[in-house]
Scaffold this motif. Structure first.
Motif, short mmCIF file in Angstrom:
data_model
loop_
_atom_site.label_atom_id
_atom_site.label_comp_id
_atom_site.label_asym_id
_atom_site.label_seq_id
_atom_site.Cartn_x
_atom_site.Cartn_y
_atom_site.Cartn_z
N ARG A 167 -75.20 -51.90 -21.18
CA ARG A 167 -74.23 -50.80 -21.21
C ARG A 167 -73.41 -50.84 -22.51
NH1 ARG A 167 -73.80 -52.00 -15.64
NH2 ARG A 167 -72.03 -53.37 -16.01
N ALA A 168 -73.03 -52.04 -22.94
CA ALA A 168 -72.26 -52.16 -24.18
C ALA A 168 -73.08 -51.70 -25.38
CB ALA A 168 -71.80 -53.60 -24.37
N THR A 169 -74.36 -52.05 -25.40
CA THR A 169 -75.23 -51.63 -26.49
C THR A 169 -75.37 -50.11 -26.52
OG1 THR A 169 -76.46 -53.70 -26.35
CG2 THR A 169 -77.56 -51.87 -27.45
N LEU A 170 -75.55 -49.52 -25.34
CA LEU A 170 -75.62 -48.05 -25.28
C LEU A 170 -74.32 -47.42 -25.75
CD1 LEU A 170 -77.50 -47.41 -21.93
CD2 LEU A 170 -78.31 -46.89 -24.21
N GLN A 171 -73.20 -47.99 -25.32
CA GLN A 171 -71.90 -47.45 -25.72
C GLN A 171 -71.72 -47.55 -27.24
OE1 GLN A 171 -69.70 -45.93 -23.57
NE2 GLN A 171 -68.72 -45.31 -25.45
N LYS A 172 -72.15 -48.65 -27.83
CA LYS A 172 -72.05 -48.80 -29.29
C LYS A 172 -72.92 -47.76 -30.00
CE LYS A 172 -70.97 -53.71 -29.36
NZ LYS A 172 -71.45 -55.06 -29.69
N ASP A 214 -82.84 -40.83 -23.40
CA ASP A 214 -81.82 -39.88 -23.84
C ASP A 214 -81.14 -40.32 -25.13
OD1 ASP A 214 -82.37 -38.16 -21.77
OD2 ASP A 214 -80.71 -38.83 -20.49
N VAL A 215 -80.95 -41.62 -25.31
CA VAL A 215 -80.35 -42.12 -26.55
C VAL A 215 -81.31 -41.89 -27.73
CG1 VAL A 215 -79.62 -44.22 -27.78
CG2 VAL A 215 -78.76 -43.74 -25.49
N GLU A 216 -82.59 -42.08 -27.50
CA GLU A 216 -83.57 -41.80 -28.56
C GLU A 216 -83.56 -40.31 -28.91
OE1 GLU A 216 -85.29 -43.86 -30.52
OE2 GLU A 216 -84.11 -45.39 -29.47
N ALA A 217 -83.47 -39.45 -27.89
CA ALA A 217 -83.38 -38.00 -28.13
C ALA A 217 -82.09 -37.67 -28.88
CB ALA A 217 -83.45 -37.24 -26.82
#
Length: 157
Positions: free
Chosen positions: A69-74, A140-143
């Motif tokens: 979650r922290a990596t996604l938030q960053k 979704d992050v890649e998109a």
């Protein structure tokens, strides 16, 4: 007289047999109820054990999930900073370049909302649902990154 005695003996046996059949029926009902209760207890115990195992697995996975979650938030934070810079540059554009950049900005915003929704879901999800949602969040992050790249190209950075 002998016939009368035989008759009464048969009547008494019949009454006794009726009493026994009622008792047997009650016993059978009681045994069936006991078996049903035991089966229900076993099912409840199995559910409780499954829930306990799920809690243990969630506790073991909690640090890795927090890190994910922290990596996604960053990633979202870095993308937001870049997008803010691009939106400031967008205000200075004119003509067709501005229209293209605005479309790219709208696409970025749409992807950002989807990624944020996934991140919020990851805060609440448990067990296999978390793994499924994490895979969707990664997509979704890649998109989002692709939309940010398109936005960058549209602004002419």
């Amino acid at each position: 007289m002998r016939i009368a005695r035989t008759f009464w003996a048969l009547v008494l046996l019949g009454i006794t047999a009726c009493d026994n059949s009622e008792e047997l029926a009650e016993k059978a009902k009681a045994e069936a109820a006991a078996k049903a209760a035991a089966a229900e207890r076993a099912a409840d115990d199995a559910k409780a054990e499954a829930a306990r195992q799920l809690r243990i697995a969630d506790e073991k996975a909690a640090p890795a999930r927090a890190e994910a979650r922290a990596t996604l938030q960053k990633s979202l934070g870095a993308a937001d900073r870049t997008a803010m810079d691009l939106k400031e540059r967008l205000a200075k554009l004119k003509g067709k370049a501005k229209a293209n950049a605005e479309a790219a900005s709208a696409e970025y915003d749409k992807r950002r909302v989807a990624a944020e929704h996934d991140l919020e879901g990851l805060n609440e999800a448990r067990g296999p649902a978390w793994d499924t949602l994490k895979a969707q969040a990664d997509k979704d992050v890649e998109a989002l990154k692709s939309a940010l790249d398109a936005f960058t190209k549209a602004v002419g950075h």
